[in-house]
Design a protein around this motif. Structure first.
Motif, PDB file in Angstrom:
ATOM      1  N   ALA A 111       0.831  -1.208   0.000  1.00  0.00           N
ATOM      2  CA  ALA A 111       0.000   0.000   0.000  1.00  0.00           C
ATOM      3  C   ALA A 111       0.865   1.258   0.000  1.00  0.00           C
ATOM      4  CB  ALA A 111      -0.922   0.014   1.215  1.00  0.00           C
ATOM      5  N   ILE A 112       0.282   2.324  -0.515  1.00  0.00           N
ATOM      6  CA  ILE A 112       0.798   3.675  -0.309  1.00  0.00           C
ATOM      7  C   ILE A 112      -0.152   4.355   0.658  1.00  0.00           C
ATOM      8  CG2 ILE A 112       1.198   5.935  -1.350  1.00  0.00           C
ATOM      9  CD1 ILE A 112       1.979   4.580  -3.919  1.00  0.00           C
ATOM     10  N   GLY A 134       0.034  -6.390   8.959  1.00  0.00           N
ATOM     11  CA  GLY A 134       1.314  -6.856   8.413  1.00  0.00           C
ATOM     12  C   GLY A 134       1.497  -6.610   6.934  1.00  0.00           C
ATOM     13  N   LEU A 135       0.762  -5.662   6.364  1.00  0.00           N
ATOM     14  CA  LEU A 135       0.904  -5.372   4.938  1.00  0.00           C
ATOM     15  C   LEU A 135       1.975  -4.305   4.738  1.00  0.00           C
ATOM     16  CD1 LEU A 135      -0.570  -6.195   2.207  1.00  0.00           C
ATOM     17  CD2 LEU A 135      -1.571  -3.902   2.313  1.00  0.00           C
ATOM     18  N   PRO A 136       3.002  -4.578   3.930  1.00  0.00           N
ATOM     19  CA  PRO A 136       4.048  -3.577   3.695  1.00  0.00           C
ATOM     20  C   PRO A 136       3.466  -2.312   3.057  1.00  0.00           C
ATOM     21  CG  PRO A 136       4.743  -5.746   2.915  1.00  0.00           C
ATOM     22  CD  PRO A 136       3.280  -5.845   3.226  1.00  0.00           C
ATOM     23  N   PHE A 137       4.014  -1.159   3.444  1.00  0.00           N
ATOM     24  CA  PHE A 137       3.530   0.093   2.873  1.00  0.00           C
ATOM     25  C   PHE A 137       4.629   1.136   2.892  1.00  0.00           C
ATOM     26  CE2 PHE A 137       2.728   0.413   7.398  1.00  0.00           C
ATOM     27  CZ  PHE A 137       3.041   1.729   7.715  1.00  0.00           C
ATOM     28  N   VAL A 138       4.473   2.125   2.034  1.00  0.00           N
ATOM     29  CA  VAL A 138       5.298   3.329   2.073  1.00  0.00           C
ATOM     30  C   VAL A 138       4.388   4.491   2.425  1.00  0.00           C
ATOM     31  CG1 VAL A 138       6.929   2.421   0.363  1.00  0.00           C
ATOM     32  CG2 VAL A 138       5.038   3.895  -0.384  1.00  0.00           C
ATOM     33  N   VAL A 139       4.952   5.504   3.050  1.00  0.00           N
ATOM     34  CA  VAL A 139       4.212   6.712   3.386  1.00  0.00           C
ATOM     35  C   VAL A 139       4.528   7.776   2.338  1.00  0.00           C
ATOM     36  CG1 VAL A 139       3.927   8.582   5.062  1.00  0.00           C
ATOM     37  CG2 VAL A 139       4.192   6.213   5.853  1.00  0.00           C
ATOM     38  N   GLU A 165      12.356   1.193   9.009  1.00  0.00           N
ATOM     39  CA  GLU A 165      12.749   1.104   7.603  1.00  0.00           C
ATOM     40  C   GLU A 165      11.603   1.452   6.650  1.00  0.00           C
ATOM     41  OE1 GLU A 165      15.927   0.578   6.781  1.00  0.00           O
ATOM     42  OE2 GLU A 165      16.265   0.561   8.954  1.00  0.00           O
ATOM     43  N   THR A 166      10.415   1.745   7.182  1.00  0.00           N
ATOM     44  CA  THR A 166       9.293   2.128   6.313  1.00  0.00           C
ATOM     45  C   THR A 166       9.633   3.419   5.575  1.00  0.00           C
ATOM     46  OG1 THR A 166       7.671   1.108   7.797  1.00  0.00           O
ATOM     47  CG2 THR A 166       6.859   2.762   6.239  1.00  0.00           C
ATOM     48  N   PRO A 167       9.661   3.405   4.243  1.00  0.00           N
ATOM     49  CA  PRO A 167      10.013   4.619   3.503  1.00  0.00           C
ATOM     50  C   PRO A 167       8.980   5.733   3.702  1.00  0.00           C
ATOM     51  CG  PRO A 167      10.179   2.670   2.094  1.00  0.00           C
ATOM     52  CD  PRO A 167       9.466   2.248   3.354  1.00  0.00           C
ATOM     53  N   VAL A 168       9.471   6.952   3.883  1.00  0.00           N
ATOM     54  CA  VAL A 168       8.625   8.140   3.916  1.00  0.00           C
ATOM     55  C   VAL A 168       9.074   9.026   2.761  1.00  0.00           C
ATOM     56  CG1 VAL A 168       7.884  10.161   5.216  1.00  0.00           C
ATOM     57  CG2 VAL A 168       8.301   7.993   6.412  1.00  0.00           C
ATOM     58  N   LEU A 169       8.167   9.266   1.819  1.00  0.00           N
ATOM     59  CA  LEU A 169       8.502   9.956   0.578  1.00  0.00           C
ATOM     60  C   LEU A 169       7.745  11.272   0.473  1.00  0.00           C
ATOM     61  CD1 LEU A 169       7.916   6.812  -1.657  1.00  0.00           C
ATOM     62  CD2 LEU A 169      10.094   7.501  -0.642  1.00  0.00           C
ATOM     63  N   MET A 170       8.396  12.268  -0.106  1.00  0.00           N
ATOM     64  CA  MET A 170       7.723  13.518  -0.440  1.00  0.00           C
ATOM     65  C   MET A 170       7.190  13.411  -1.862  1.00  0.00           C
ATOM     66  SD  MET A 170       8.238  15.031   2.361  1.00  0.00           S
ATOM     67  CE  MET A 170       9.381  15.093   3.747  1.00  0.00           C
ATOM     68  N   LEU A 171       5.930  13.738  -2.063  1.00  0.00           N
ATOM     69  CA  LEU A 171       5.379  13.657  -3.415  1.00  0.00           C
ATOM     70  C   LEU A 171       4.260  14.665  -3.594  1.00  0.00           C
ATOM     71  CD1 LEU A 171       2.378  12.079  -3.370  1.00  0.00           C
ATOM     72  CD2 LEU A 171       3.828  10.140  -2.834  1.00  0.00           C
ATOM     73  N   LEU A 184       7.391   2.676  -7.448  1.00  0.00           N
ATOM     74  CA  LEU A 184       8.631   1.920  -7.590  1.00  0.00           C
ATOM     75  C   LEU A 184       9.290   1.694  -6.240  1.00  0.00           C
ATOM     76  CD1 LEU A 184      10.134   3.498 -10.839  1.00  0.00           C
ATOM     77  CD2 LEU A 184       8.983   1.294 -10.586  1.00  0.00           C
ATOM     78  N   SER A 185       9.203   2.682  -5.352  1.00  0.00           N
ATOM     79  CA  SER A 185       9.741   2.518  -4.007  1.00  0.00           C
ATOM     80  C   SER A 185       8.996   1.403  -3.271  1.00  0.00           C
ATOM     81  CB  SER A 185       9.623   3.830  -3.225  1.00  0.00           C
ATOM     82  OG  SER A 185      10.091   3.681  -1.903  1.00  0.00           O
ATOM     83  N   LEU A 186       7.683   1.350  -3.438  1.00  0.00           N
ATOM     84  CA  LEU A 186       6.900   0.283  -2.818  1.00  0.00           C
ATOM     85  C   LEU A 186       7.288  -1.074  -3.394  1.00  0.00           C
ATOM     86  CD1 LEU A 186       4.667  -0.774  -0.998  1.00  0.00           C
ATOM     87  CD2 LEU A 186       3.011  -0.179  -2.775  1.00  0.00           C
TER      88      LEU A 186
END
Length: 205
Positions: A111-112, A134-139, A165-171, A184-186
């Protein structure tokens, strides 16, 4: 889309289907993100906000919002070099529709989670939902008006993410390049958790 799921096995030579959820609080930009990246005309289930939502829907900070997703948004994007096609399911943001999230979760690989740092408290339920299941996600910190007052580290700390390690991205959810980079990061995160070496990918469409 029976059961909001995607095909389990692709036909020979066809890209593998990957179901991704786009989640977050009310008015964070989920519908916009799906519209921005989808290579097909996205499916929307929006309805106009009416007086029935007074006292129920919190419009503080998003007073100009006139419609809301009541079921889901749906879009698709093919990542040709990765050999996958992403099926994007945007979740409804209003609390009274959260019962649908578990149905939409069926078959999803990741998920995003979109957040609006002006209203960060609305983001905790989405983060908690995916962490508890337990679902992987990026913020994705949506930069409204092209501005973001906080760093990724500050946002991660404020959200109290269990996995550092959960990625936090600016978008910017309106920017196709930003949205593609988040997807792509996800995918990189999912591949890393599966222990498979990552391959470069480009978005088609």
């Amino acid at each position: 889309m029976p059961g909001y799921d995607t095909p389990a096995t692709p036909a020979p030579g066809e890209p593998a289907p990957v179901k991704i959820l786009v989640a977050g609080g009310f008015g964070v930009g989920k519908t916009t993100l799906v519209e921005t990246i989808s290579e097909i005309e996205p499916l929307r289930t929006e309805e106009r906000l009416t007086s029935a939502g007074i006292g129920v829907d919190d419009l503080d900070g998003i007073e100009s919002k006139t419609v809301t997703t009541v079921a889901m948004d749906f879009g698709r994007i093919t990542l040709t070099d990765a050999g996958v096609v992403l099926y994007l399911f945007g979740t409804p943001g209003q609390e009274r529709f959260w019962f649908m999230w578990d149905d939409l979760l069926n078959g999803a690989l990741g998920a995003i989670v979109l957040v609006d740092t002006r209203r960060l408290d609305r983001s905790f339920p989405a983060v908690d939902f995916f962490e508890s299941r337990g679902l992987p996600f990026v913020v994705g910190a949506n930069c409204f008006h092209g501005e973001q007052l906080y760093t990724a580290e500050e946002i991660a700390t404020a959200l109290r993410l269990r996995d550092p390690e959960t990625p936090v991205l600016m978008l910017d959810a309106r920017d196709r390049t930003d949205v593609r980079a988040a997807l792509l990061s996800l995918l990189d995160l999912l591949i890393g958790k599966a222990g498979v070496p990552a391959a470069p990918a480009t978005a088609g469409g």
